[in-house]
Design an enzyme around this catalytic site. Structure first.
Site, PDB file in Angstrom:
ATOM      1  N   ILE B  23      33.207   9.449  32.692  1.00 43.16           N
ATOM      2  CA  ILE B  23      32.520   8.470  33.199  1.00 43.16           C
ATOM      3  C   ILE B  23      31.407   9.348  34.307  1.00 43.16           C
ATOM      4  O   ILE B  23      30.206   8.868  34.284  1.00 43.16           O
ATOM      5  CB  ILE B  23      33.167   7.465  33.840  1.00 43.16           C
ATOM      6  CG1 ILE B  23      33.765   6.314  32.795  1.00 43.16           C
ATOM      7  CG2 ILE B  23      32.320   6.634  34.594  1.00 43.16           C
ATOM      8  CD1 ILE B  23      34.727   5.498  33.495  1.00 43.16           C
ATOM      9  N   ASN B  53      33.074  17.452  24.560  1.00 40.94           N
ATOM     10  CA  ASN B  53      32.620  16.585  23.552  1.00 40.94           C
ATOM     11  C   ASN B  53      31.939  15.128  24.158  1.00 40.94           C
ATOM     12  O   ASN B  53      31.256  14.389  23.526  1.00 40.94           O
ATOM     13  CB  ASN B  53      33.790  16.032  22.656  1.00 40.94           C
ATOM     14  CG  ASN B  53      34.539  14.818  23.270  1.00 40.94           C
ATOM     15  OD1 ASN B  53      34.877  14.611  24.403  1.00 40.94           O
ATOM     16  ND2 ASN B  53      34.935  13.926  22.597  1.00 40.94           N
ATOM     17  N   ARG B  54      32.134  15.295  25.633  1.00 38.44           N
ATOM     18  CA  ARG B  54      31.490  14.173  26.352  1.00 38.44           C
ATOM     19  C   ARG B  54      30.883  14.192  27.605  1.00 38.44           C
ATOM     20  O   ARG B  54      30.138  13.568  28.191  1.00 38.44           O
ATOM     21  CB  ARG B  54      32.368  12.713  26.142  1.00 38.44           C
ATOM     22  CG  ARG B  54      33.784  13.034  27.042  1.00 38.44           C
ATOM     23  CD  ARG B  54      34.781  12.131  26.525  1.00 38.44           C
ATOM     24  NE  ARG B  54      36.019  12.759  27.419  1.00 38.44           N
ATOM     25  CZ  ARG B  54      36.953  13.538  27.296  1.00 38.44           C
ATOM     26  NH1 ARG B  54      36.490  14.375  26.649  1.00 38.44           N
ATOM     27  NH2 ARG B  54      37.652  13.593  28.315  1.00 38.44           N
ATOM     28  N   ARG B 117      43.076   5.178  42.025  1.00 41.32           N
ATOM     29  CA  ARG B 117      42.527   4.194  42.157  1.00 41.32           C
ATOM     30  C   ARG B 117      42.937   3.127  43.364  1.00 41.32           C
ATOM     31  O   ARG B 117      42.044   2.604  43.997  1.00 41.32           O
ATOM     32  CB  ARG B 117      42.387   3.194  40.727  1.00 41.32           C
ATOM     33  CG  ARG B 117      41.539   3.875  39.613  1.00 41.32           C
ATOM     34  CD  ARG B 117      41.878   2.864  38.462  1.00 41.32           C
ATOM     35  NE  ARG B 117      40.638   3.257  37.664  1.00 41.32           N
ATOM     36  CZ  ARG B 117      40.858   3.850  36.353  1.00 41.32           C
ATOM     37  NH1 ARG B 117      42.272   3.832  35.829  1.00 41.32           N
ATOM     38  NH2 ARG B 117      39.865   3.818  35.560  1.00 41.32           N
ATOM     39  N   CYS B 168      69.667   7.007  28.725  1.00 35.76           N
ATOM     40  CA  CYS B 168      70.614   7.296  27.744  1.00 35.76           C
ATOM     41  C   CYS B 168      69.707   7.277  26.323  1.00 35.76           C
ATOM     42  O   CYS B 168      70.189   7.840  25.383  1.00 35.76           O
ATOM     43  CB  CYS B 168      71.785   6.269  27.876  1.00 35.76           C
ATOM     44  SG  CYS B 168      71.020   4.461  27.916  1.00 35.76           S
TER      45      CYS B 168
END
Lengths: 326, 578
Positions: B23, B53-54, B117, B168
């Site tokens: 972002i 990639n972003r 946050r 467990c």
């Protein structure tokens, strides 16, 4: 391992998005060819998105020189005059886009797009036009439709704080995953039929549902004005407002629609809003990017067939504006 | 028209961005283009290949460098004259205290975890600075605004806690692949390669009260005469063979469950192990999901003493392969379907799937919200009359022709054709009163609503009382600032400002949340109406969907694009004074 597989480099780079749309979609992206016309801010955003996504190639067409307006909303253009002087918008954007993903072939095509023949458009899977007259939009849309292979056609325009996307996927078949009666996952085939731009905007206004976004009508009024006056797209200003409002009245009469249905205030915003609003560029560019990725990958319900956004009220709306037999 | 991004409010604003990742990159770019000139950005991470990639401000050559620094440099390339201050630091550092936060007009979060946050939320509340929160995962995105005194804070809505599993289940009775992953990662890997002194439940058996190693000897300690291969096989046999046999001996556990199968290395290994440069290879599971007897050769990178303190890192390929193999062997033992390396890595690494487009859209929405500081009017409420407000602000600046002015449910003034005599008299009287003496007193902190129904324009104006005004610069004794659809031109008497269409969306008295939801379900998920979560994806990117309201588009399953209306006031209903 056959040649169809993604390379190790691709897998590493695209890891996060492969987890979203799968390796098969990624492969299809890498084989797709996109043509883009009109390098404004929104289109720059779109190009950034699909280059990052990893398409096969991206071809840019825009012979215009750099202007103040272009610099204000297009982050692909270096603001240094020594750098941009003498280069077209397409050339400058091309250089920047290549850096985002060396695996994508980004190139420039010069000339008047409306003069190119069908064999030119045949090289592409997706065609996006922006900053176009209505006539040009229709023309290019028709050329795409005449080809034997399906070339998806999109228009995108942003003015003031608003944005519009139009989609024409012609006859589009895709698969979706659904749950059957026993809650088992199954795939279904869907078929959608899209009207051309011409067919869509020819639907009489009074036949459309009342709640259809006013932005649709307002954009058509502006489009009509620019066509009637022989203007380039966006070549409109405050002085034109009275004439635009007059034209609105005439169009509404012709369409048997109450003229108050299209707020004058909205038309004024569109007339005066020369520059794009960068957040709207990001939103529209993002949505358009996603639509194209859907169409290439064959995954996901595509938008049918108009999308409108207005930052003033924050509403994004999909409208289906099709003639009844479609 | 005074375009919004050249407005003085934007130019003068000081903005803090927390996060320069998916972002963050999109946000920094959009803020810079939108006219913000003083941006601070905090991010403690460095750039990785999987970001590229972003996070488009970064290049291959930047891998390893600070995200905040590189992002700043990249944006300065196309906006050289703005100020971007990067901090390569953790936002939880004590340097970023309340005083630090107070200097900002707004804080914009682009974080990827709940803890940070929460921390930022509390600091913003303490500093009384508005916070715009956001998050994305895949095609889902969300933006919310939190302004103290006006909206709820980020923590007012409960957030789902990260998924945990009973001990467990992990140590003895796994039933899902993720249980095997947790076992392989947090128990086996940790025991073999992590801190020797760290408590580890690996040898815990559900029925066995004693945790002490058998024969007083630590099974995992390499013996002097053992080479790597022998050590590896011994550990293999111990965890996949012996431990299972011991578990099987307790009949109770397996009454209603499938019994696991012990697996010994002699059964699955070929004649010899692979060696590479003297270092024994780690095991690598094949992607053959149908084979129960997964061919695995267990080896060690280095004996534990030499490493000492390795923790699982999803970007360490060997670690991922090891955990995948171990998890798959255990899964095979318990009859759980095997998973590929790719899938296992996602689960073990808590990888959040992400694309550029979602982040771009969310960033656009964040900036819109950041710009929309509510309209506020500085005015002397004891000296200025309602008439001044109506003439100079409502009509001249906002361009309304037939305004209706309300304070809560009280109508203070309106223009209309069908008004009754007594109401007209009332309004006329009101015009001559100073604000504080109106029937419904208007003072500092009051929110007025001003509407023009014909223009379809509604504005909320927050009144701030101010005693003094500069006679030259502020001759009217009133200063209006903030987001409005009508251009805030200094009035030119001849120019008539026309109100704009569409409704206003300024910050609300109660909830100020805008949500845009791009809904996409990836291949593995089932669809039924409006669903979301992809199985196997844990981590903190869960989105709070409680406030989702009207949907403009019907979703019929996968991959819907849905844009939501603001779940707030579009048009306030007109309330008449009785």
């Amino acid at each position: 391992m056959d040649g169809e597989e993604l390379t190790e480099q691709e897998t590493a780079l695209y890891d996060r998005q492969i987890r979203v749309w799968g390796a098969d979609a990624q492969r299809r992206l890498s084989k797709s060819h996109i043509l883009v016309y009109g390098m404004k801010g929104t289109v720059a955003e779109f190009c950034k998105n699909i280059v990052l996504a990893g398409v096969g190639s991206l071809t840019l067409v825009d012979d215009r020189a750099v202007t103040e307006d272009a610099l204000s909303s297009n982050f692909l253009i270096p603001p240094n005059e020594n750098v941009y002087a003498g280069k077209t918008l397409a050339e400058l954007c091309c250089n920047s886009l290549k850096e985002f993903n060396p695996m994508v072939r980004v190139s420039v095509e010069k000339g008047d797009l409306s003069r190119f023949g069908g064999d030119f458009f045949d090289k592409f899977d997706i065609v996006i036009v922006s900053c176009c007259t209505r006539m040009t939009k229709k023309l290019i849309n028709e050329k795409c439709r005449k080809l034997s292979k399906r070339v998806a056609f999109y228009t995108v325009d942003c003015r003031d704080y608003c944005g519009e996307i139009f989609v024409d996927l012609q006859k589009y078949i895709y698969t979706k995953k659904k749950l059957d009666e026993n809650n088992q996952p199954t795939t279904v085939e869907c078929e959608l039929q899209y009207p051309s731009f011409q067919e869509s905007i020819s639907v009489p206004w009074r036949k459309l549902p009342r709640r259809v976004s006013k932005l649709y009508f307002a954009m058509r009024v502006i489009e009509s004005f620019e066509e009637a006056e022989g203007r380039n797209p966006g070549e409109i200003s405050m002085e034109d407002l009275p004439a635009v409002l007059k034209l609105k009245k005439e169009l509404c009469e012709a369409q048997s629609m109450n003229e108050s249905h299209i707020p004058n205030a909205l038309l004024e915003r569109l007339v005066m809003g020369k520059r794009e609003f960068p957040p709207v560029c990001a939103i529209i560019g993002g949505i358009l990017g996603q639509e194209v990725i859907k169409a290439i990958s064959g995954k996901g319900d595509p938008l049918q067939n108009f999308f409108f956004f207005d930052a003033m009220d924050g509403k994004g709306v999909i409208e289906d504006i099709s003639p009844p037999n479609v | 028209m005074a375009s919004l991004h050249h407005s003085s409010a934007v130019k003068a604003a000081k903005v803090l961005m927390v996060g320069a990742g998916g972002i963050g990159c999109e946000l920094l770019k959009t803020l810079a283009l939108s006219g913000f000139q003083d941006i601070h950005i905090i991010d403690m991470d460095t750039i990785e290949v999987s970001n590229l990639n972003r996070q488009f401000l970064f290049r291959q050559s930047h891998v390893g460098q600070s995200k905040a620094m590189v992002a700043r440099d990249a944006v300065l390339r196309f906006r050289p004259n703005i100020s971007i201050t990067p901090y390569h630091a953790n936002v939880k550092d004590s340097d970023f205290n309340v005083e630090f936060f107070k200097q900002f007009n707004v804080v914009l979060n682009g974080l990827d975890n709940l803890e940070a946050r929460r921390h930022v939320n509390r600091l913003c509340l303490a500093a009384e600075v508005p916070l715009v929160e956001s998050g994305t995962t895949g095609f889902l995105g969300q933006v919310t605004v939190h302004a103290k005194g006006k909206t709820e804070c980020y923590e007012c809505q409960p957030k789902p806690a990260p998924k945990t599993y009973p001990v467990c289940t992990i140590t003895s009775t796994p039933s899902k692949f993720v249980h095997c992953i947790v076992w392989a990662k947090d128990l086996l890997f940790a025991k073999l390669f992590g801190d020797k002194n760290q408590e580890n439940d690996l040898n815990v058996r559900s029925s066995d009260a004693s945790n002490s190693p058998e024969n007083g000897e630590d099974v995992f300690e390499r013996r002097d005469n053992e080479n790597i291969e022998q050590y590896g096989r011994r550990i293999y046999d111990h965890v996949f063979g012996y431990n299972i046999e011991v578990a099987l001996s307790n009949q109770e556990t397996w009454k209603n469950r499938n019994r696991p199968k012990p697996i010994y290395s002699r059964d699955v290994l070929p004649g010899k192990l692979n060696h590479q440069n003297g270092n024994v290879d780690k095991s690598c599971a094949t992607d053959d999901l149908s084979s129960v007897s997964t061919m695995a050769s267990l080896g060690l990178k280095n004996p534990q003493d030499e490493i000492g303190n390795l923790s699982f890192d999803k970007d360490d390929q060997l670690a991922v392969e090891f955990v995948t193999a171990a998890a798959n062997i255990r899964a095979a033992s318990f009859g759980i379907p095997l998973h590929s390396l790719f899938e296992a890595k996602g689960i073990a690494g808590n990888i959040v799937h992400a694309v550029a487009t979602t982040n771009a859209v969310v960033a656009g929405l964040i900036v819109i919200e950041a710009i929309k500081s509510p309209l506020s009017l500085e005015i002397n409420t004891h000296h200025s009359k309602l008439r001044d407000f109506v003439e100079k602000i409502v009509k001249a600046e906002l361009g309304m022709n037939s305004p209706i002015i309300m304070h809560g449910v009280t109508l203070l003034y309106e223009v209309g054709d069908d008004l009754e005599e007594d109401m007209i008299a009332n309004y006329t009287a009101n015009l001559e009163k100073v604000l504080s003496e109106l029937p419904s007193s208007v003072i500092g902190g009051t929110m007025l609503t001003v509407e023009d129904l014909q223009q379809e324009l509604t504005c909320n104006i927050y009144i701030k009382h101010r005693e003094e005004f500069d006679e030259e610069k502020e001759p009217d004794g009133m200063v209006l600032s903030g987001w409005t659809q009508a251009p805030l031109e200094k009035k030119d008497d001849n120019k008539k400002l026309v109100g704009n269409g569409g409704s206003t969306s300024t910050a609300l008295p109660t909830e100020g949340q805008k949500e845009v939801e791009l809904v996409e379900i990836s291949e593995e998920t089932e669809i039924s109406g409006k669903k979301r979560k992809q199985p196997g994806i844990s981590g903190d990117e869960t989105n709070n969907h409680n406030e989702i309201q009207k949907l403009d588009v019907v979703d019929d399953g996968e991959d819907d694009l849905v844009i939501l209306d603001q779940c707030d006031i579009d048009k306030k209903k007109k309330k008449r004074l009785q």
